[in-house]
Write an enzyme that holds these catalytic residues in place. Structure first.
Site, short mmCIF file in Angstrom:
data_model
loop_
_atom_site.label_atom_id
_atom_site.label_comp_id
_atom_site.label_asym_id
_atom_site.label_seq_id
_atom_site.Cartn_x
_atom_site.Cartn_y
_atom_site.Cartn_z
N LYS A 200 63.38 61.08 27.35
CA LYS A 200 63.01 61.74 26.09
C LYS A 200 63.41 60.84 24.92
O LYS A 200 62.63 60.59 24.02
CB LYS A 200 63.70 63.11 26.01
CG LYS A 200 63.37 63.88 24.76
CD LYS A 200 64.04 65.23 24.75
CE LYS A 200 63.89 65.87 23.37
NZ LYS A 200 64.66 67.10 23.22
N GLU A 206 71.49 54.26 31.30
CA GLU A 206 71.15 54.08 32.71
C GLU A 206 69.65 53.82 32.88
O GLU A 206 69.24 52.92 33.63
CB GLU A 206 71.52 55.33 33.52
CG GLU A 206 73.00 55.59 33.66
CD GLU A 206 73.52 56.56 32.62
OE1 GLU A 206 73.00 56.53 31.47
OE2 GLU A 206 74.45 57.32 32.93
N GLY A 260 65.78 68.29 27.39
CA GLY A 260 65.67 67.47 28.60
C GLY A 260 65.74 68.29 29.89
O GLY A 260 64.93 68.14 30.79
N LYS A 489 79.77 58.72 26.73
CA LYS A 489 78.82 57.62 26.51
C LYS A 489 79.43 56.58 25.57
O LYS A 489 79.32 55.38 25.79
CB LYS A 489 77.52 58.15 25.90
CG LYS A 489 76.69 59.02 26.84
CD LYS A 489 75.41 59.45 26.14
CE LYS A 489 74.67 60.50 26.94
NZ LYS A 489 73.50 61.04 26.26
O1 F6P Z 1 73.38 62.85 28.66
C1 F6P Z 1 72.75 64.05 28.88
C2 F6P Z 1 71.28 63.96 28.60
O2 F6P Z 1 71.06 63.87 27.23
C3 F6P Z 1 70.55 65.13 29.20
O3 F6P Z 1 70.57 66.24 28.42
C4 F6P Z 1 69.21 64.55 29.45
O4 F6P Z 1 68.47 65.31 30.35
C5 F6P Z 1 69.57 63.19 29.96
O5 F6P Z 1 70.70 62.82 29.21
C6 F6P Z 1 68.50 62.14 29.88
O6 F6P Z 1 68.08 61.93 28.57
P1 F6P Z 1 66.77 61.13 28.24
O7 F6P Z 1 65.62 61.88 28.80
O8 F6P Z 1 66.72 61.05 26.74
O9 F6P Z 1 66.89 59.77 28.86
#
Ligand code: F6P
Length: 524
Positions: A200, A206, A260, A489
């Site tokens: 998102k 990662e 998310g 993080k």
């Molecule tokens: O760190 C938690 C989070 O923000 C979740 O809420 C989310 O689903 C996940 O990381 C992945 O986020 P993104 O879709 O922005 O990579």
């Protein structure tokens, strides 16, 4: 309009529940069924293909009526309307919470329709082999690169709908663990693999690091211009996806009003569409939509998500149970618990209320579990004879998809037998010694569903989404933010910096410093 800010413990219903709890605790537990002839008939909800039996709980009609009063006092109805009408109920992020709009077939937003159409045509081209890789071959493998909500939902659903799957092989790269990525890459042919980068934010460490590793691997075999046939992105952050090298037509949009962990209904579900075809994906959305309508319109007393949420509050806040288990008697649902863990625990793991005050009561339940019957041979001992009260949801399907009736009968027999054994224990039976005594009265909800179809799966997932929402409303917390994941993080950036530069001087914590020193010693 903002959500009501009502401390549940100050309501009349809460006070009455506290008093009622003393009575229930002191009461001879065996009275629940024997003194209540039509209990099993009454404490159930039938809805479409769902049959919820909640009679094996430490509740009476009075418990339910007080819990319903609590729902009224905290203005649950108003909160539900606020959510569905797009009020910015995610106040700390100033956002609406509208994953339900992604499956609202009555008044579907144009942008949602357009995205669904794009998902449909794209997935069809992949499935029918018209979309070719850089050497002219059809796609055989799809890799979803994403983590958290950009991974757990798609993985859970593709696993759950395996029976409806086509020839494509679906893989998930989530963990930053380089060994995991390498294991998957070793199985792939770059000529016939499609990578879907799902993020998102398009900033998640990662996901971006894994996507870079994978792109570098791909470019060992192909040209940069071939990326357009092999990499697509799902994101709100179009700029980020383009900077990564994804062409505009390969970006599937997402909306900021989709959280998310609730995003599998959006373009995040692209891997699901590819795996089971758009029609099955749409059927799942329809099932969720039906559950949304049930949740919105049904009286709370006959409303599956509301009743399950209230029962859970009863154990969590009055019995002080800390966790609840979910045991699905279907191997297909083996990824349901990790999915629910993010949905429930990222949403309701909060200790500050909606007025910004520290909370003095228990919130978010710990969700754990696995599939039955495997779980019976693992941790059920603790459910039966341990010291902790662990309310458990049992989920099962009356039909076997492949028609192996013999096995299925054994599966269902175990499914029902466990809830009975947990409740009845060894009452009225003589046991040789204390070690063989089962106290019983271990609470369970039994959710029997006709068949594991895409539609019923959609309803099931939506049920749990609504359950956690109800609990968040009652606990007076904001369920749709997740500030609690941010600190880790930030700290990880510092530790990475220290590891990469072999310099621990900027680190704060002596234990962390020692660990980093030890890593470099081990690596020598
Ligand atoms: O760190 C938690 C989070 O923000 C979740 O809420 C989310 O689903 C996940 O990381 C992945 O986020 P993104 O879709 O922005 O990579």
């Amino acid at each position: 309009m903002s959500l009501p800010k009502i401390n549940p413990t100050k309501t009349e219903a809460w006070k009455a529940l506290e008093k009622h709890f003393q009575e229930i605790e002191e009461r001879e537990l065996q009275d629940f069924f024997s003194e209540d002839g039509d209990r099993a008939e009454r404490l159930k909800i039938e809805w479409q293909d769902f049959y919820l039996d909640y009679s094996k709980n430490r509740i009476t009609d009075e418990t339910i009526s007080l819990l319903l009063k609590l729902a009224e006092e905290v203005k649950l109805k108003e909160a539900i309307n606020q959510q569905f009408s797009g009020d910015k109920i995610n106040e700390t992020e100033d956002r609406a919470v509208l994953h339900t709009a992604l499956r609202d077939f009555d008044t579907m937003k144009a942008e949602v329709k357009a995205t669904l159409q794009k998902m449909k045509s794209f997935s069809e081209e992949i499935i029918n082999g018209n979309h070719k890789g850089f050497t002219g071959k059809a796609i055989t493998d799809i890799v979803n690169i994403g983590i958290g909500g950009s991974h757990l939902g798609p993985e859970m659903v593709t696993e759950a709908l395996q029976f409806y799957k086509n020839h494509l092989k679906i893989h998930f790269v989530a963990n930053i663990d380089g060994d995991a990525v390498t294991e998957i890459l070793n199985k792939l042919n770059p000529e016939t693999t499609l990578f879907i980068i799902v993020s998102k934010s398009f900033t998640t460490q990662e996901t971006i690091a894994n996507a870079v590793v994978i792109k570098d691997w791909f470019l060992k075999y192909a040209l940069r211009t071939d990326i357009k046939n092999h990499f697509v992105a799902v994101s709100v952050n179009e700029g980020g996806a383009k900077d990564f090298g994804i062409s505009e037509e390969n970006i599937f949009p997402m909306q900021n009003w989709v959280g998310g962990r609730f995003s599998l209904w959006s373009s995040v579900g692209l891997s699901i569409c590819c795996a089971v075809g758009f029609n099955n994906f749409e059927a799942m959305l329809k099932g969720a939509f039906e559950m949304d309508n049930h949740f919105k319109k049904e009286n709370f007393g006959n409303n599956i998500p509301v009743v399950l949420a209230l029962i859970s509050i009863w154990y969590n806040n009055f019995f002080k149970a800390e966790s609840e288990a979910v045991v699905a008697y279907s191997q297909y649902l083996n990824k349901l618990v990790p999915y629910l863990q993010q949905a429930v625990m990222e949403s309701n793991g909060k200790s500050v209320d909606r007025s910004g005050e520290k909370i003095a009561y228990q919130t978010g339940t710990i969700v754990w579990g696995n599939v039955g019957s495997n779980s019976q041979h693992a941790y059920f001992q603790l459910l039966h004879q341990g010291t902790k009260l662990i309310p458990t949801d049992f989920i099962g399907f009356s039909e076997s998809l492949h028609g192996n009736v013999e096995n299925h009968n054994i599966l269902i027999a175990n499914f029902f037998a466990q809830t009975e054994a947990l409740w009845e224990g060894t009452h009225n039976k003589s046991v040789e010694n204390a070690f063989k005594l089962f106290e019983g009265y271990k609470p369970t909800n039994t959710l029997l569903i006709k068949k594991l179809t895409p539609k019923n799966l959609g309803s099931l997932i939506a049920l749990y989404e609504h359950k956690l929402f109800v609990q968040g409303i009652i606990w007076n917390i904001f369920s749709y933010d997740q500030w609690g994941v941010e600190l880790g993080k930030t700290v990880a950036k510092g530790t990475l910096n220290a590891i990469e530069n072999n310099d621990i001087s900027n680190l704060k914590n002596d234990s962390t410093k020692n660990l980093i020193k030890q890593v470099s010693l081990f690596q020598k």
